[in-house]
Design a protein around this motif. Structure first.
Motif, short mmCIF file in Angstrom:
data_model
loop_
_atom_site.label_atom_id
_atom_site.label_comp_id
_atom_site.label_asym_id
_atom_site.label_seq_id
_atom_site.Cartn_x
_atom_site.Cartn_y
_atom_site.Cartn_z
N SER A 88 0.80 -1.23 0.00
CA SER A 88 0.00 0.00 0.00
C SER A 88 0.83 1.28 0.00
CB SER A 88 -0.93 0.01 1.21
OG SER A 88 -1.81 -1.09 1.17
N ASN A 89 1.97 1.26 0.71
CA ASN A 89 2.73 2.50 0.91
C ASN A 89 3.99 2.64 0.06
OD1 ASN A 89 0.92 3.42 2.94
ND2 ASN A 89 1.87 1.98 4.35
N ILE A 90 4.43 1.54 -0.56
CA ILE A 90 5.63 1.60 -1.40
C ILE A 90 5.30 1.19 -2.84
CG2 ILE A 90 7.97 0.71 -1.76
CD1 ILE A 90 7.74 2.41 0.79
N VAL A 91 4.69 0.02 -3.02
CA VAL A 91 4.44 -0.49 -4.38
C VAL A 91 3.44 0.39 -5.12
CG1 VAL A 91 3.58 -2.43 -5.75
CG2 VAL A 91 5.08 -2.86 -3.79
N ILE A 92 2.28 0.62 -4.54
CA ILE A 92 1.24 1.40 -5.23
C ILE A 92 1.75 2.82 -5.55
CG2 ILE A 92 -1.08 2.41 -5.06
CD1 ILE A 92 -1.06 -0.66 -5.58
N PRO A 93 2.32 3.56 -4.60
CA PRO A 93 2.88 4.88 -4.97
C PRO A 93 4.00 4.76 -6.01
CG PRO A 93 2.60 4.75 -2.59
CD PRO A 93 2.36 3.37 -3.13
N GLY A 94 4.79 3.68 -5.95
CA GLY A 94 5.84 3.47 -6.94
C GLY A 94 5.29 3.24 -8.34
N ILE A 95 4.16 2.57 -8.44
CA ILE A 95 3.51 2.40 -9.75
C ILE A 95 3.05 3.76 -10.26
CG2 ILE A 95 1.57 1.38 -10.99
CD1 ILE A 95 1.74 -1.03 -9.04
N ILE A 96 2.49 4.56 -9.37
CA ILE A 96 2.00 5.88 -9.77
C ILE A 96 3.14 6.75 -10.29
CG2 ILE A 96 0.99 8.04 -8.88
CD1 ILE A 96 -0.77 6.20 -7.05
N THR A 97 4.32 6.68 -9.67
CA THR A 97 5.46 7.48 -10.13
C THR A 97 6.15 6.88 -11.35
OG1 THR A 97 7.10 6.39 -8.71
CG2 THR A 97 5.93 8.31 -7.78
N GLY A 98 5.81 5.64 -11.69
CA GLY A 98 6.42 4.98 -12.84
C GLY A 98 7.67 4.19 -12.50
N GLU A 99 8.02 4.12 -11.21
CA GLU A 99 9.22 3.40 -10.78
C GLU A 99 8.97 1.91 -10.59
OE1 GLU A 99 11.14 3.78 -6.66
OE2 GLU A 99 12.37 5.08 -7.94
N ARG A 100 7.74 1.52 -10.38
CA ARG A 100 7.40 0.11 -10.16
C ARG A 100 6.31 -0.32 -11.14
NH1 ARG A 100 9.49 -1.81 -5.03
NH2 ARG A 100 10.35 -0.04 -3.92
N SER A 101 6.23 -1.63 -11.33
CA SER A 101 5.19 -2.19 -12.19
C SER A 101 4.94 -3.63 -11.77
CB SER A 101 5.61 -2.12 -13.66
OG SER A 101 6.82 -2.81 -13.87
N VAL A 102 3.86 -4.19 -12.31
CA VAL A 102 3.47 -5.57 -11.98
C VAL A 102 3.18 -6.30 -13.28
CG1 VAL A 102 1.80 -7.03 -10.77
CG2 VAL A 102 2.42 -4.80 -9.81
N ILE A 103 3.74 -7.49 -13.40
CA ILE A 103 3.45 -8.38 -14.53
C ILE A 103 2.51 -9.47 -14.00
CG2 ILE A 103 4.40 -10.01 -16.19
CD1 ILE A 103 7.14 -8.65 -15.72
N LEU A 104 1.45 -9.74 -14.74
CA LEU A 104 0.54 -10.83 -14.37
C LEU A 104 0.53 -11.86 -15.50
CD1 LEU A 104 -1.14 -7.91 -13.48
CD2 LEU A 104 -2.12 -9.69 -12.07
N GLU A 105 0.57 -13.11 -15.13
CA GLU A 105 0.59 -14.22 -16.09
C GLU A 105 -0.62 -15.10 -15.83
OE1 GLU A 105 2.15 -16.10 -19.34
OE2 GLU A 105 2.92 -14.25 -18.46
N TYR A 106 -1.33 -15.44 -16.89
CA TYR A 106 -2.55 -16.24 -16.79
C TYR A 106 -2.40 -17.56 -17.53
CZ TYR A 106 -4.51 -11.68 -15.60
OH TYR A 106 -4.74 -10.46 -15.02
N ARG A 107 -3.14 -18.55 -17.09
CA ARG A 107 -3.31 -19.81 -17.81
C ARG A 107 -4.78 -20.19 -17.70
NH1 ARG A 107 0.87 -18.38 -19.18
NH2 ARG A 107 2.80 -19.51 -19.44
N ASN A 108 -5.39 -20.46 -18.83
CA ASN A 108 -6.81 -20.82 -18.86
C ASN A 108 -7.66 -19.83 -18.07
OD1 ASN A 108 -6.16 -23.14 -20.36
ND2 ASN A 108 -5.72 -24.25 -18.47
N ASP A 109 -7.40 -18.56 -18.26
CA ASP A 109 -8.14 -17.47 -17.61
C ASP A 109 -7.94 -17.40 -16.10
OD1 ASP A 109 -9.14 -16.37 -19.95
OD2 ASP A 109 -10.87 -17.72 -19.94
N ASP A 110 -7.05 -18.20 -15.53
CA ASP A 110 -6.73 -18.13 -14.10
C ASP A 110 -5.42 -17.37 -13.91
OD1 ASP A 110 -8.91 -19.67 -13.28
OD2 ASP A 110 -7.77 -21.54 -13.42
N LEU A 111 -5.33 -16.58 -12.85
CA LEU A 111 -4.07 -15.94 -12.53
C LEU A 111 -3.10 -17.04 -12.11
CD1 LEU A 111 -2.41 -13.36 -12.11
CD2 LEU A 111 -3.20 -13.35 -9.74
N ALA A 112 -2.00 -17.17 -12.85
CA ALA A 112 -1.02 -18.23 -12.59
C ALA A 112 0.18 -17.71 -11.81
CB ALA A 112 -0.57 -18.85 -13.91
#
Length: 174
Positions: free
Chosen positions: A60-84
């Motif tokens: 909440s206090n580091i990752v989310i603000p880091g995404i907002i500033t462009g310093e952090r990001s998240v990759i999500l990978e799916y298989r058969n429509d499920d978060l893998a």
């Protein structure tokens, strides 16, 4: 181990449109998206609280603000429509770090981890990102660290938890 409802995680993903990448533009598309991503990450990665006591606060206090500033990001990978699986990255002028990589239990051993490592390398533009693991998780990652030629950095006593070690690879923790 903490159990999380797959339905609750799926609900968050449906609300978000099953993104494959969460960066600044995605997060800022709608004011409600920030809270949805925060909830998704905390609910999906909740078991990591066992190894990192302030994990929810970090999201909440580091990752989310880091995404907002462009310093952090998240990759999500799916298989058969499920978060893998997913990976949280930090890409700053002074640090290229794979902060967190999690493969969902039913997908472990399926190659999702390798896919997430490769995508992380591409986004960070390095084959040797800084990362660390808790002493209890080290054996789970040694084979993959050897495969990629990751180099031991340092062992940090009580870095995140009392009486426990955190081990860095490809550099030193700040």
């Amino acid at each position: 181990m903490i159990k999380h409802s797959p339905l609750k995680i799926a609900d968050h993903l449906l609300d978000l449109g099953k993104p494959k990448f969460i960066g600044r533009d995605f997060l800022l598309q709608d004011p409600a998206t920030v809270q949805k991503v925060d909830d998704l990450l905390i609910n999906t990665l909740g078991d990591l609280r066992l190894f990192y006591p302030d994990f929810s606060s970090w999201i909440s206090n580091i990752v989310i603000p880091g995404i907002i500033t462009g310093e952090r990001s998240v990759i999500l990978e799916y298989r058969n429509d499920d978060l893998a699986g997913l990976a949280i990255l930090k890409d700053s002028d002074i640090e290229k770090k794979l902060c967190c990589l999690q493969v969902m239990p039913k997908f472990q051993g399926s190659g999702i981890g390798l896919t997430l490592f490769e995508k992380s390398f591409d986004l960070l533009n390095t084959k040797n990102p800084l990362l660390s693991v808790s002493e209890e998780q080290r054996s789970n990652f040694l084979r993959i660290f050897k495969y990629y030629g990751f180099e031991f950095g340092e062992t940090y006593y009580q870095h995140y938890r009392p009486l426990k070690n955190e081990i860095s690879f490809n550099g030193l923790l700040k």
